[in-house]
Design an enzyme around this catalytic site. Structure first.
Site, PDB file in Angstrom:
ATOM      1  CG  ASP A 361      -2.109   0.903   1.044  1.00 17.50           C
ATOM      2  OD1 ASP A 361      -2.033   2.040   0.625  1.00 17.50           O
ATOM      3  OD2 ASP A 361      -3.339   0.584   1.292  1.00 17.50           O
ATOM      4  CE  LYS A 469      -6.473   1.139   0.079  1.00 18.14           C
ATOM      5  NZ  LYS A 469      -5.853   1.114   1.634  1.00 18.14           N
ATOM      6  CG  ASP A 471      -6.443   5.558  -2.031  1.00 20.47           C
ATOM      7  OD1 ASP A 471      -7.508   6.138  -2.050  1.00 20.47           O
ATOM      8  OD2 ASP A 471      -5.765   5.256  -1.366  1.00 20.47           O
ATOM      9  CB  CYS A 513      -9.811   3.169  -1.785  1.00 14.51           C
ATOM     10  SG  CYS A 513      -9.465   3.904  -0.367  1.00 14.51           S
ATOM     11  NE  ARG A 528     -11.410   3.111   3.744  1.00 15.14           N
ATOM     12  CZ  ARG A 528     -10.340   3.468   3.565  1.00 15.14           C
ATOM     13  NH1 ARG A 528      -9.295   2.563   3.204  1.00 15.14           N
ATOM     14  NH2 ARG A 528      -9.749   4.392   4.022  1.00 15.14           N
ATOM     15  CG  ASP A 532      -7.225   6.426   5.104  1.00 22.89           C
ATOM     16  OD1 ASP A 532      -8.373   6.120   4.439  1.00 22.89           O
ATOM     17  OD2 ASP A 532      -6.232   6.753   4.975  1.00 22.89           O
TER      18      ASP A 532
HETATM   19  C1  9PG Z   1      -1.904   5.416   1.120  1.00 16.15           C
HETATM   20  C2  9PG Z   1      -3.329   5.569   1.625  1.00 16.15           C
HETATM   21  C3  9PG Z   1      -4.156   4.138   2.125  1.00 16.15           C
HETATM   22  C4  9PG Z   1      -5.504   4.496   2.599  1.00 16.15           C
HETATM   23  C5  9PG Z   1      -6.161   5.341   1.673  1.00 16.15           C
HETATM   24  C6  9PG Z   1      -5.485   6.710   1.412  1.00 16.15           C
HETATM   25  O1  9PG Z   1      -6.301  13.426   3.039  1.00 16.15           O
HETATM   26  N1  9PG Z   1      -5.247  12.635   3.035  1.00 16.15           N
HETATM   27  O2  9PG Z   1      -4.021  13.399   3.419  1.00 16.15           O
HETATM   28  C7  9PG Z   1      -5.325  11.633   2.969  1.00 16.15           C
HETATM   29  C8  9PG Z   1      -4.077  10.632   2.817  1.00 16.15           C
HETATM   30  C9  9PG Z   1      -4.172   9.271   2.639  1.00 16.15           C
HETATM   31  C10 9PG Z   1      -5.301   8.629   2.502  1.00 16.15           C
HETATM   32  C11 9PG Z   1      -6.481   9.433   2.652  1.00 16.15           C
HETATM   33  C12 9PG Z   1      -6.494  10.902   2.707  1.00 16.15           C
HETATM   34  O3  9PG Z   1      -5.278   7.337   2.239  1.00 16.15           O
HETATM   35  O4  9PG Z   1      -7.494   5.712   2.186  1.00 16.15           O
HETATM   36  O5  9PG Z   1      -5.998   3.299   3.014  1.00 16.15           O
HETATM   37  O6  9PG Z   1      -4.112   3.455   0.935  1.00 16.15           O
HETATM   38  O7  9PG Z   1      -4.183   6.282   0.821  1.00 16.15           O
HETATM   39  O8  9PG Z   1      -1.681   6.726   0.612  1.00 16.15           O
END
Ligand code: 9PG
Length: 822
Positions: A361, A469, A471, A513, A528, A532
């Protein structure tokens, strides 16, 4: 006056073309009704804004029946509405499925002029005033007053439920966006982080009111009366064409509500036509176990998911690197060695902890967007790592964020024309991430889409990852000046997802996600459904806690659990829900109680289980928590108070086994203080009328609930810890035969039991577990025990009060237990 009526067994529709209004009522008693509902179309030609459909001056109407649709036969009314001055033809179609208690309707718009128009909004329903801009009579939604008719005349004012009883369930736009219920005097949850965060988690065209009583929702929402227990669902069967939004205002004596398809200003060229997705309306009674089922399952049918081949329906389990090797808790930047070490550990303990997926990940790529260039620590690339994972018998999984870019990525530098831009030509803000404002790909640029295809093709076919996954997918649905301006944001996202599915093949498991909910249905296998998780209960960022603690979309264990509960109805209907990872290690800021709560939410909501710890360091008592969740139960539970509380407190899951049906009941204390909780049998859907055994899973305490007057039957659970849960297996007591009461082997307290053979003087039973097991079971027997054996060797037991016995067992995979009575 020409009225057209149409009905099925649940709903009656009345269309009044003379007034350009329609009404809907339920054929069940004490239901709300909608009267004189309006529709409208807003578009622009050049700089002129135009609004149509307030009147239907020229129209033709037809009624017909469609025999075949995903929803079976449909009774339909179709109105073709022309306007005198505008060369825009609208078609309004209503459909009542004969076999489902739902109403569908949609509007299509055809540009018959010789200049392009830009569609802003296709409003499918408007009742009451939300914005004071509208002239003329407006539709109304009437809520019944629960049968209280005194003083109301046939033609007098309609009885209404009191506005303070009204509430609204709001569904968030994308995975991380909060979903939950609001009371009429609440304020709609929104981020205080403004433009740093809003583009990520809010649909650009869904309003964001700060006024108490004013709420919005995406895809679907429920308006209901918490006192009289009736409600109305408004939603869309799909988001293939448009993001559909809702807004409501509960501050006046009758509620106002709007439902519309966001046109996104997409251009409709001469001769072209665009159609909304089906809108859907359902009447519901809140006190039924699964009140949204008709709507949720109509969405399933609309996407042909019941017939879909290749989509898996069994919840996956696995290990994910992110929550151990990232953020505040990271223990050095992720390298291939970390993956090796965990792979090794999981391989050795495979029997006890049979996880399937090892998912890398983030952390392997040099920059988000540059998916073909790997960091130090991954010099050998991903192919050999995937091979190794596969050779050890696990499924290799990989994280990718194919629609978003780091501004410093090489991709952004080399292909500035692939970046989605605003009217000033500046990259659109895809949210503040990785210490900078991230950017989005314009997927209507064919080369950008080809790049996404190449990434997915390489990851699945060359590197060898059958589990992806995906994202930050919302990035494909941001507003901007697309290269192809004829497509809505929902269409752009969906076509991007379709391209990914085509490149990955049907045999790849795709997990969405950060993904808008509607356009992904039917394409992703898993989704998802919440924010998180994190190593803390509440959001926290660089020492800032109090300012962030109410941020519902930032990483936190509570935020993840909240949505896993509020969105549990989507599981096994639209996809497999992903509640995010379970963090087991004792080094986090989470208490043992909080870990048990998260484990309970994951197990009872039926979605995937991913652990995200450095496995070689985990103490056995924490590993045992994950072990007790496997095999996954996988079923969708009932959430009893989903409409009555922001975060649900009561969950019921009905299970069956060789000793008959039993219930898992979870009651949560979301407060920050210890609190007395009560298990009131009347709050749950239980048929049993006699005495009940209730065994608590996490403490092993067993209660016998006596027969008293039915309304007061229950238990008081004193001083449940903050953020704690009481998780019961509830079984009717049979004083005449032996009974299995539960165990600490599996969180279901019963699925481990595969065979049960009571006899006159003895009892034989078999338990099955994935590997070596050490735990306690509890039985009740009608006669005192004389002897007991496990796989042929005699064992001890401990007599508890009133005919209950506990046995401490150690066995590998199978336990044959034989008990003789005195
Ligand atoms: C990997 C992560 C993981 C996680 C995902 C996603 O707002 N933010 O700064 C932010 C950072 C990371 C994030 C979501 C929001 O997480 O949901 O499970 O895969 O990316 O970078």
């Amino acid at each position: 006056m020409m009225l057209h009526t149409l009905e099925n067994s649940a709903i009656q529709l009345e269309v009044n073309p003379g007034l350009a209004r329609w009404s809907v009522s339920s054929r069940q008693p004490n239901s709300p009704s909608l009267e004189n509902i309006q529709i409208s179309l807003r578009y622009r030609r050049g700089i002129t804004g135009i609004r149509l459909l307030d009147r239907w001056s020229e129209f033709s109407i037809s009624e017909f029946e469609t025999k075949r649709s995903p929803h079976g036969p449909l009774r339909q009314v179709k109105l073709v509405i022309d306007s005198e001055y505008e060369k825009v033809q609208c078609t309004l179609t209503f459909a009542l499925p004969i076999h489902h208690p739902l109403l569908f309707w949609k509007i299509s718009v055809k540009n018959q002029g010789d200049r392009p128009i830009h569609i802003d909004e296709i409003e499918l329903l408007s009742a009451g005033y939300i914005h004071r801009s509208r002239a003329g009579p407006n539709g109304q939604i009437y809520f019944p007053d629960g049968g209280f008719r005194q003083g109301s005349q046939p033609n007098g004012p309609r009885p209404r439920s009191h506005p303070s009883n009204l509430a609204f369930f709001s569904n968030g736009w994308q995975s991380w966006s909060q979903s939950g219920s609001y009371k009429s005097n609440d304020r709609y949850r929104q981020t205080r982080l403004g433009f740093l965060r809003t583009p990520m988690v809010k649909n650009a065209q869904t309003p964001n009111s700060r006024r108490a009583g004013s709420f919005a929702s995406d895809m679907y929402g429920v308006l209901g009366d918490q006192k009289f227990r009736v409600g109305l669902l408004f939603g869309f069967l799909s988001q293939r064409h448009h993001f559909g939004s809702l807004e409501t205002w509960l501050g006046s004596s009758s509620p106002a509500l709007r439902l519309w398809a966001n046109g996104d200003g997409a251009r409709l060229d001469p001769g072209e036509q665009i159609e909304t997705d089906w809108a859907c309306l359902q009447f519901l009674y809140l006190d039924t176990p699964d009140p949204l089922a008709p709507y949720l399952e109509a969405v399933t049918r609309e996407h042909n998911l019941e017939q879909a081949k290749g989509r898996r329906t069994v919840s996956p389990s696995g290990w994910c690197s992110w929550y151990q090797f990232s953020g505040e808790d990271y223990i050095g930047r992720l390298t291939a060695d970390d993956i090796h070490n965990n792979l090794e550990a999981l391989h050795i303990m495979r029997d006890q902890l049979p996880l399937e997926i090892i998912q890398i990940d983030d952390g392997f790529e040099t920059q988000v967007g540059d998916w073909f260039s790997f960091n130090q620590g991954f010099e050998d690339g991903l192919t050999s790592l995937a091979t190794e994972i596969r050779n050890q018998g696990f499924v290799p999984g990989l994280w990718l964020a194919p629609f978003i870019l780091h501004p410093k990525s090489e991709l952004a530098a080399r292909h500035p024309d692939w970046v989605l831009r605003n009217r000033l030509g500046r990259p659109v803000n895809a949210g503040f991430l990785w210490n900078s404002f991230s950017q989005a790909l314009d997927l209507t640029h064919p080369d950008a889409l080809t790049y996404v295809n190449d990434v997915i093709h390489s990851a699945t076919r060359e590197w060898g990852f059958p589990y992806l996954k995906l994202d930050f997918l919302y990035a494909a649905a941001l507003p901007g000046r697309h290269r192809d301006p004829t497509r809505t944001r929902a269409q752009v996202l969906r076509s991007g997802l379709e391209a990914i599915r085509a490149a990955a093949g049907e045999d790849t498991f795709l997990l969405g996600c950060g993904c808008p909910i509607g356009p992904a249905i039917g394409i992703v296998d898993g989704m998802r459904v919440g924010a998180d998780t994190a190593t803390r209960w509440r959001p926290f960022y660089r020492g800032i806690e109090s300012f962030l603690k109410e941020e519902a979309t930032l990483p936190s264990a509570f935020n993840a659990a909240h949505n896993a509960l509020s969105r549990s109805g989507l599981h096994k209907r639209w996809w497999i829900n992903d509640p995010d990872c379970l963090l087991l290690r004792p080094e986090t800021q989470l208490t043992q109680t909080e870990v048990e709560t998260i484990a309970s939410v994951i197990a009872l909501t039926g979605g995937s289980l991913m652990v995200s710890d450095h496995i070689p360091n985990l103490p056995p008592e924490r590993l045992k928590i994950a072990e007790s969740l496997l095999p996954l139960i996988g079923k969708r539970p009932y959430i009893l108070d989903w409409f009555d509380r922001s975060t649900p407190e009561r969950v019921q899951l009905d299970l069956d086994g060789p000793t008959g049906p039993w219930h898992l009941i979870a009651i949560f204390n979301w407060d920050d203080q210890p609190r007395d909780l009560s298990l009131q049998l009347n709050d749950f859907y239980l048929k049993e009328t006699g005495e009940l055994y209730a065994r608590e899973f996490w403490s092993g305490v067993t209660h016998l609930i006596p027969i008293e007057s039915k309304s007061t039957r229950g238990l008081i659970l004193e001083q449940v810890a903050p953020h704690g849960v009481v998780l019961f297996a509830l079984r009717p007591r049979h004083s005449y035969s032996p009974q299995y009461l539960g165990s600490d082997l599996h969180i279901s307290q019963g699925l481990e039991l595969v065979d049960w053979q009571p006899d006159d003087g003895s009892l034989k039973m078999s338990l099955v577990r994935p590997g070596y097991s050490h735990g306690r079971i509890e039985l009740a027997t009608p006669h005192p025990i004389e002897s007991a054996s496990l796989n042929g060797t005699s064992i001890h037991w401990t007599a508890q009060t009133s005919g209950r016995y506990t046995f401490d067992l150690e066995f590998n995979k199978e336990a044959m237990i034989e008990i003789e009575y005195q």
